[in-house]
Design a protein around this motif. Sequence first.
Motif, PDB file in Angstrom:
ATOM      1  N   UNK A  95       0.811  -1.212   0.000  1.00 52.19           N
ATOM      2  CA  UNK A  95       0.000   0.000   0.000  1.00 52.19           C
ATOM      3  C   UNK A  95       0.848   1.268   0.000  1.00 52.19           C
ATOM      4  N   UNK A  96       2.069   1.148   0.531  1.00 53.82           N
ATOM      5  CA  UNK A  96       2.914   2.329   0.672  1.00 53.82           C
ATOM      6  C   UNK A  96       4.231   2.124  -0.074  1.00 53.82           C
ATOM      7  N   UNK A  97       4.727   3.157  -0.752  1.00 55.08           N
ATOM      8  CA  UNK A  97       5.964   3.027  -1.521  1.00 55.08           C
ATOM      9  C   UNK A  97       7.195   2.919  -0.636  1.00 55.08           C
ATOM     10  N   UNK A  98       8.198   2.202  -1.127  1.00 56.39           N
ATOM     11  CA  UNK A  98       9.435   1.987  -0.395  1.00 56.39           C
ATOM     12  C   UNK A  98      10.630   2.370  -1.251  1.00 56.39           C
ATOM     13  N   UNK A  99      11.612   2.984  -0.624  1.00 57.32           N
ATOM     14  CA  UNK A  99      12.907   3.215  -1.249  1.00 57.32           C
ATOM     15  C   UNK A  99      13.946   2.463  -0.429  1.00 57.32           C
ATOM     16  N   UNK A 100      14.649   1.548  -1.065  1.00 58.82           N
ATOM     17  CA  UNK A 100      15.596   0.675  -0.369  1.00 58.82           C
ATOM     18  C   UNK A 100      17.015   1.005  -0.795  1.00 58.82           C
ATOM     19  N   UNK A 101      17.803   1.503   0.150  1.00 57.48           N
ATOM     20  CA  UNK A 101      19.197   1.828  -0.173  1.00 57.48           C
ATOM     21  C   UNK A 101      20.117   0.672   0.192  1.00 57.48           C
ATOM     22  N   UNK A 102      20.770   0.105  -0.797  1.00 59.53           N
ATOM     23  CA  UNK A 102      21.755  -0.951  -0.562  1.00 59.53           C
ATOM     24  C   UNK A 102      23.050  -0.302  -0.096  1.00 59.53           C
ATOM     25  N   UNK A 103      23.491  -0.632   1.113  1.00 63.60           N
ATOM     26  CA  UNK A 103      24.704  -0.031   1.658  1.00 63.60           C
ATOM     27  C   UNK A 103      25.988  -0.731   1.199  1.00 63.60           C
ATOM     28  N   UNK A 104      26.115  -2.070   1.353  1.00 60.36           N
ATOM     29  CA  UNK A 104      27.350  -2.739   0.936  1.00 60.36           C
ATOM     30  C   UNK A 104      27.288  -3.151  -0.536  1.00 60.36           C
ATOM     31  N   UNK A 105      28.404  -3.602  -1.041  1.00 60.67           N
ATOM     32  CA  UNK A 105      28.423  -4.219  -2.365  1.00 60.67           C
ATOM     33  C   UNK A 105      27.947  -5.653  -2.182  1.00 60.67           C
ATOM     34  N   UNK A 119       9.740  -9.707  -5.467  1.00 59.50           N
ATOM     35  CA  UNK A 119       8.978 -10.205  -6.620  1.00 59.50           C
ATOM     36  C   UNK A 119       7.511  -9.789  -6.603  1.00 59.50           C
ATOM     37  N   UNK A 120       6.882  -9.804  -5.433  1.00 58.00           N
ATOM     38  CA  UNK A 120       5.458  -9.489  -5.348  1.00 58.00           C
ATOM     39  C   UNK A 120       5.195  -8.052  -4.873  1.00 58.00           C
ATOM     40  N   UNK A 121       6.262  -7.289  -4.722  1.00 55.39           N
ATOM     41  CA  UNK A 121       6.123  -5.907  -4.275  1.00 55.39           C
ATOM     42  C   UNK A 121       5.954  -4.986  -5.479  1.00 55.39           C
ATOM     43  N   UNK A 122       5.052  -4.053  -5.385  1.00 48.78           N
ATOM     44  CA  UNK A 122       4.729  -3.204  -6.534  1.00 48.78           C
ATOM     45  C   UNK A 122       5.318  -1.797  -6.442  1.00 48.78           C
ATOM     46  N   UNK A 123       5.199  -1.168  -5.301  1.00 51.98           N
ATOM     47  CA  UNK A 123       5.623   0.227  -5.165  1.00 51.98           C
ATOM     48  C   UNK A 123       6.970   0.316  -4.453  1.00 51.98           C
ATOM     49  N   UNK A 124       8.034   0.280  -5.235  1.00 45.52           N
ATOM     50  CA  UNK A 124       9.349   0.361  -4.605  1.00 45.52           C
ATOM     51  C   UNK A 124      10.419   0.799  -5.600  1.00 45.52           C
TER      52      UNK A 124
END
Length: 215
Positions: A95-105, A119-124
């Motif tokens: 229902x709510x958008x997500x921004x995911x910051x990858x910190x390490x390589x 896979x099943x997440x839409x707003x990101x």
Amino acid sequence: MVTHYIHRGLAKKSFKENTLSAFKYSFKKRYGIETDLQVTKDNQLICFHDFNLRRRFNLNKNVKDINYSSLKKISKKRKATVPLLKDLLKISKNRYPLLLEIKPLLTKLSLLSLIKLMKKTKKYGIFSFKEKNLINLYKLNKKLPLGLLFLSTSNLRTIKSKSKKPYVKFLGLEKSFLSSRKIDLIKKPIYYYTIKNKNLFNRYKDSKNLIFENL
């Protein structure tokens, strides 16, 4: 459409960063979440900013060298349980958008785990300062919403050049770029971090995508 994200779930000073309680409160306020991703020794993707536990838990141990079960016990004792990424996905309920910051390589194994989880997440969106993460993710799945992060010291020419890469679907820029008219010419979504000033938030909230906290 303008979208705003609460930085690490810090909608109020009383919350501890990157915890489910902070995330839930942010969702109640109908904002998206910007959070950080680290990987534990047993390849669990967690919502945690630092590479080391020193700042948060006064323990000189690297995240990559500890299993999630141990980390959970440590953080739970301090009433700031570190959540798994899948825990955040569960409470967001698409229902709510997500921004995911990858910190390490990330290793290929971790990248595949991330792709499977989303896979099943839409707003990101997935972004990182480490361009190699985006390149490797793009090789695995060209449809992923990937973004490149830049510091305040980044060169405008470099930003414009990198924005044209096929694996860069959006940009994350430090708030000092908010007033740059040349940046506005880039034809890709841009998210600005981290807004901690209410006047600055109010000034741009109707025209720019903001990552903010404690307002």
